[in-house]
Design a protein around this motif. Sequence first.
Motif, mmCIF file in Angstrom:
data_model
loop_
_atom_site.group_PDB
_atom_site.id
_atom_site.type_symbol
_atom_site.label_atom_id
_atom_site.label_comp_id
_atom_site.label_asym_id
_atom_site.label_seq_id
_atom_site.Cartn_x
_atom_site.Cartn_y
_atom_site.Cartn_z
ATOM 1 N N ASP A 265 -9.731 27.095 -3.810
ATOM 2 C CA ASP A 265 -10.239 26.303 -4.933
ATOM 3 C C ASP A 265 -9.263 25.228 -5.407
ATOM 4 O OD1 ASP A 265 -12.631 27.514 -4.936
ATOM 5 O OD2 ASP A 265 -12.506 28.265 -7.004
ATOM 6 N N GLU A 266 -7.982 25.558 -5.386
ATOM 7 C CA GLU A 266 -6.955 24.623 -5.866
ATOM 8 C C GLU A 266 -6.939 23.325 -5.047
ATOM 9 O OE1 GLU A 266 -2.161 24.542 -5.732
ATOM 10 O OE2 GLU A 266 -3.121 26.495 -5.490
ATOM 11 N N LYS A 267 -7.404 23.422 -3.795
ATOM 12 C CA LYS A 267 -7.318 22.286 -2.858
ATOM 13 C C LYS A 267 -8.665 21.612 -2.645
ATOM 14 C CE LYS A 267 -2.958 22.985 -1.758
ATOM 15 N NZ LYS A 267 -1.964 22.035 -2.278
ATOM 16 N N LEU B 238 -4.902 17.269 -1.634
ATOM 17 C CA LEU B 238 -5.238 17.273 -3.063
ATOM 18 C C LEU B 238 -4.126 17.915 -3.874
ATOM 19 C CD1 LEU B 238 -7.288 16.685 -5.306
ATOM 20 C CD2 LEU B 238 -8.279 18.945 -4.899
ATOM 21 N N ASN B 239 -3.550 17.090 -4.754
ATOM 22 C CA ASN B 239 -2.664 17.599 -5.794
ATOM 23 C C ASN B 239 -3.100 16.897 -7.080
ATOM 24 O OD1 ASN B 239 -0.713 18.043 -7.690
ATOM 25 N ND2 ASN B 239 1.016 17.714 -6.311
ATOM 26 N N ALA C 10 0.826 -1.211 0.000
ATOM 27 C CA ALA C 10 0.000 0.000 0.000
ATOM 28 C C ALA C 10 0.860 1.261 0.000
ATOM 29 C CB ALA C 10 -0.905 0.000 1.225
ATOM 30 N N LEU C 11 0.293 2.312 -0.570
ATOM 31 C CA LEU C 11 0.908 3.646 -0.558
ATOM 32 C C LEU C 11 -0.076 4.607 0.096
ATOM 33 C CD1 LEU C 11 3.052 5.742 -1.573
ATOM 34 C CD2 LEU C 11 1.702 5.902 -3.687
ATOM 35 N N ASP C 12 0.394 5.359 1.106
ATOM 36 C CA ASP C 12 -0.445 6.363 1.774
ATOM 37 C C ASP C 12 0.140 7.732 1.442
ATOM 38 O OD1 ASP C 12 -2.123 7.798 3.395
ATOM 39 O OD2 ASP C 12 -1.542 6.813 5.274
ATOM 40 N N ILE C 13 -0.598 8.468 0.598
ATOM 41 C CA ILE C 13 -0.149 9.772 0.098
ATOM 42 C C ILE C 13 -0.490 10.857 1.116
ATOM 43 C CG2 ILE C 13 -0.799 11.517 -1.623
ATOM 44 C CD1 ILE C 13 -0.980 9.218 -3.625
ATOM 45 N N ALA C 14 0.496 11.660 1.516
ATOM 46 C CA ALA C 14 0.292 12.702 2.528
ATOM 47 C C ALA C 14 -0.317 12.075 3.776
ATOM 48 C CB ALA C 14 -0.558 13.851 1.985
ATOM 49 N N CYS C 15 0.423 11.128 4.321
ATOM 50 C CA CYS C 15 -0.082 10.217 5.365
ATOM 51 C C CYS C 15 -0.284 10.887 6.717
ATOM 52 C CB CYS C 15 0.891 9.060 5.516
ATOM 53 S SG CYS C 15 2.574 9.623 5.896
ATOM 54 N N GLY C 16 0.307 12.077 6.938
ATOM 55 C CA GLY C 16 0.170 12.747 8.241
ATOM 56 C C GLY C 16 0.729 11.884 9.360
ATOM 57 N N ILE D 144 -1.013 8.132 -9.829
ATOM 58 C CA ILE D 144 -1.763 7.196 -8.963
ATOM 59 C C ILE D 144 -2.350 6.087 -9.836
ATOM 60 C CG2 ILE D 144 -3.863 6.945 -7.567
ATOM 61 C CD1 ILE D 144 -3.212 9.753 -6.401
ATOM 62 N N ILE D 145 -2.905 6.470 -10.965
ATOM 63 C CA ILE D 145 -3.473 5.465 -11.892
ATOM 64 C C ILE D 145 -2.372 4.509 -12.345
ATOM 65 C CG2 ILE D 145 -4.460 5.207 -14.225
ATOM 66 C CD1 ILE D 145 -6.070 7.819 -13.589
ATOM 67 N N ASP D 146 -1.213 5.055 -12.686
ATOM 68 C CA ASP D 146 -0.113 4.211 -13.194
ATOM 69 C C ASP D 146 0.525 3.348 -12.118
ATOM 70 O OD1 ASP D 146 -0.431 5.198 -15.693
ATOM 71 O OD2 ASP D 146 1.216 6.648 -15.574
#
Length: 188
Positions: free
Chosen positions: A143-145, A106-107, A40-46, A114-116
């Motif tokens: 808005d960007e986030k 959110l980026n 598993a990969l946890d993106i921006a896991c805090g 992520i798809i790849d």
Amino acid sequence: MLEDAIKWNQKHLEHPMPDTPSTLLVEFLPTLLNLDGRKALDIACGNGRNSKFLAQNGFECDSVDISEVALSLFAHLPNINTFQEDLDLFRPSIDSYDVVLNFYFLNRELFPSIIDTLKPNGIFLLETFIKESDGTNSSEIIDEKILNHNELEEIFSDFKILYNQSSYITRREGQEAKIISFVAQKNE
Ligand SMILES: C[S@@+](CC[C@H](N)C(=O)[O-])C[C@H]1O[C@@H](n2cnc3c(N)ncnc32)[C@H](O)[C@@H]1O
């Protein structure tokens, strides 16, 4: 990178985040355990609330965040590999993970990788802020986030959508904000 790391280190020190795993992740654990692999990969896991839950349930979790303060809270635990990286730059390698988590970060530029990085049948779980269906933003998040209505359905149009529900949470400041809980599976 350095400025963001300092800002987030300070946030983690001043306002420790909840340590309980996401309900969405807990509810989907049986589905995740049906996958062939356990990476598993946890993106921006805090603080690692979700990484730890996966690691305790048989997954090996790569946990990425810009804040070394956050990563130091759980880097010593078994089945966890922490990476201090700026997700504006970091991209996971192709065909590497059975599960990818993306919670409250959110980026948009990360979505193609992520798809790849998901293996065939791999599962993507996301929960974060989203605009109202008429395009208005009920929170004070820039808005960007914040996701646009139907944005994920378009990006993950080649995936099988397993769960897609919006709801409202009360933020620390007491303000209500709309969120989306989304789970999608890559095709074989
Ligand atoms: C709101 S917290 C969410 C943490 C975790 N996903 C959760 O749901 O508990 C956002 C996280 O993103 C991290 N972050 C912010 N900008 C980042 C960046 N450019 N690269 C990597 N991590 C970043 C912060 O350090 C923080 O831990």
